[in-house]
Write a protein that holds these residues in place. Structure first.
Motif, short mmCIF file in Angstrom:
data_model
loop_
_atom_site.label_atom_id
_atom_site.label_comp_id
_atom_site.label_asym_id
_atom_site.label_seq_id
_atom_site.Cartn_x
_atom_site.Cartn_y
_atom_site.Cartn_z
N LYS A 86 31.45 91.07 72.98
CA LYS A 86 31.30 90.92 71.69
C LYS A 86 31.97 90.67 71.27
O LYS A 86 33.12 89.77 71.31
N PRO A 87 31.75 90.79 69.45
CA PRO A 87 31.79 89.96 68.86
C PRO A 87 33.76 90.47 68.48
O PRO A 87 34.48 89.22 68.48
N GLU A 88 33.94 91.61 69.13
CA GLU A 88 35.20 92.42 68.53
C GLU A 88 36.70 91.26 69.38
O GLU A 88 37.38 91.89 69.88
N ASP A 89 35.63 90.57 70.94
CA ASP A 89 36.27 89.68 71.48
C ASP A 89 37.34 88.38 71.28
O ASP A 89 37.58 87.86 71.69
N THR A 90 36.29 88.30 69.96
CA THR A 90 36.74 87.31 69.11
C THR A 90 38.29 87.35 69.06
O THR A 90 39.06 88.05 69.02
N GLY A 91 39.22 85.70 69.35
CA GLY A 91 40.21 85.68 69.08
C GLY A 91 40.78 84.17 70.14
O GLY A 91 39.95 83.82 70.80
N VAL A 92 42.41 84.63 70.19
CA VAL A 92 42.88 82.92 70.80
C VAL A 92 44.06 84.17 72.09
O VAL A 92 44.25 84.77 71.62
N TYR A 93 42.79 83.45 73.34
CA TYR A 93 43.57 84.33 74.66
C TYR A 93 44.66 83.49 75.20
O TYR A 93 44.71 82.52 75.01
N TYR A 94 45.44 84.07 75.40
CA TYR A 94 46.93 83.19 75.75
C TYR A 94 47.04 84.31 77.16
O TYR A 94 47.47 85.51 77.60
N CYS A 95 47.65 83.07 78.17
CA CYS A 95 48.63 83.81 79.75
C CYS A 95 49.76 84.03 79.24
O CYS A 95 50.66 82.81 79.06
N VAL A 96 50.47 85.08 79.80
CA VAL A 96 51.91 85.29 79.59
C VAL A 96 52.82 85.36 81.14
O VAL A 96 52.00 86.69 81.58
N LYS A 97 53.92 84.71 81.87
CA LYS A 97 54.97 84.88 81.91
C LYS A 97 55.73 86.57 82.41
O LYS A 97 56.09 86.18 81.32
N GLY A 98 55.31 87.62 82.95
CA GLY A 98 56.42 88.65 82.98
C GLY A 98 55.76 89.66 82.16
O GLY A 98 55.30 89.81 81.39
N ILE A 99 57.09 89.90 81.19
CA ILE A 99 56.64 90.99 80.28
C ILE A 99 55.38 90.72 79.46
O ILE A 99 56.07 89.53 78.48
N TRP A 100 54.40 91.63 78.84
CA TRP A 100 53.15 90.72 78.18
C TRP A 100 53.42 90.36 76.47
O TRP A 100 53.28 89.50 76.46
N ASN A 101 54.64 91.20 76.03
CA ASN A 101 55.20 91.07 74.91
C ASN A 101 55.78 90.06 74.63
O ASN A 101 56.74 90.18 73.59
N THR A 102 56.67 89.31 75.80
CA THR A 102 58.45 89.11 75.10
C THR A 102 58.09 87.97 76.43
O THR A 102 59.57 86.00 76.02
N GLY A 103 57.57 87.56 76.85
CA GLY A 103 57.50 86.27 78.18
C GLY A 103 56.94 85.51 77.96
O GLY A 103 56.06 85.09 76.84
N VAL A 104 57.16 83.80 78.29
CA VAL A 104 56.96 82.73 78.06
C VAL A 104 55.37 82.90 78.13
O VAL A 104 54.52 83.10 78.89
N ARG A 105 54.13 82.77 77.34
CA ARG A 105 52.92 82.02 76.86
C ARG A 105 52.86 80.89 76.45
O ARG A 105 53.65 79.66 76.30
N GLY A 106 51.48 80.12 76.87
CA GLY A 106 50.75 78.96 77.35
C GLY A 106 50.59 78.57 75.45
O GLY A 106 51.03 79.65 74.42
N GLN A 107 49.76 77.91 75.07
CA GLN A 107 49.39 77.54 73.92
C GLN A 107 48.53 78.51 73.38
O GLN A 107 47.92 78.26 72.25
N GLY A 108 47.28 79.01 74.24
CA GLY A 108 46.42 79.90 73.97
C GLY A 108 44.96 79.09 73.59
O GLY A 108 44.68 77.88 73.68
N THR A 109 43.85 79.43 73.97
CA THR A 109 42.38 79.18 74.18
C THR A 109 41.32 79.93 73.28
O THR A 109 41.31 81.04 73.62
N GLN A 110 40.53 79.55 72.22
CA GLN A 110 40.26 80.58 71.15
C GLN A 110 39.13 80.44 71.98
O GLN A 110 37.75 80.10 72.24
N VAL A 111 38.58 82.08 71.47
CA VAL A 111 36.83 81.99 72.29
C VAL A 111 36.49 82.87 70.89
O VAL A 111 36.72 83.75 70.31
N THR A 112 35.09 82.69 70.63
CA THR A 112 34.66 83.36 69.72
C THR A 112 32.90 83.99 70.02
O THR A 112 32.43 82.44 70.76
N VAL A 113 32.77 85.31 69.43
CA VAL A 113 31.96 85.38 70.08
C VAL A 113 30.74 86.04 68.75
O VAL A 113 31.28 86.20 68.23
N SER A 114 29.57 85.20 68.87
CA SER A 114 29.01 84.95 67.49
C SER A 114 27.66 86.50 68.14
O SER A 114 28.09 86.75 69.03
N SER A 115 27.91 87.20 67.05
CA SER A 115 26.51 88.44 67.07
C SER A 115 25.37 87.70 66.65
O SER A 115 25.13 86.76 66.64
#
Length: 115
Positions: A86-115
């Motif tokens: 869905k368009p609301e899924d648009t964003g940069v997606y990151y994987c995170v090791k451990g606790i989601w809001n404090t753990g190490v994360r990657g550089q991210g990958t952009q997901v864009t959903v057009s309507s």
């Protein structure tokens, strides 16, 4: 040093699918709790899904039934299969090791959903 490298993002139409990958190194991948989070433009990070070392999975309600998290410990790789996007899924997606809001994360990958 813990490193996480995401890939698989792109531009897709509403209803389409993408599969994200995240390769981890520098730690014992099979023993780690892993997460996918996303950050939409102008908003803070949002937890999307997590998977435990024993493959127990959790999802935020907005993606449950559409997204599937999985892992291949032999390849040190985390996946996120995203269907019925869905368009609301648009964003940069990151994987995170451990606790989601404090753990190490990657550089991210952009997901864009057009309507």
């Amino acid at each position: 040093e813990v490193q996480l490298v995401e890939s698989g993002g792109g531009l897709v139409q509403t209803g389409g699918s993408l599969k994200l990958s995240c390769v981890g190194s520098g730690f014992t991948f099979r023993s780690a709790y892993m997460n996918w989070i996303r950050q939409r433009s102008g908003k803070g990070p949002e937890w999307v899904s997590g998977i435990s070392p024993d493959d127990t999975t959790l999802y935020t309600p907005s993606v449950k039934g559409r997204f599937t998290i999985s892992r291949d410990n032999a390849k040190n790789t985390l996946y996120l299969q995203m269907n019925s996007l869905k368009p609301e899924d648009t964003g940069v997606y990151y994987c995170v090791k451990g606790i989601w809001n404090t753990g190490v994360r990657g550089q991210g990958t952009q997901v864009t959903v057009s309507s």
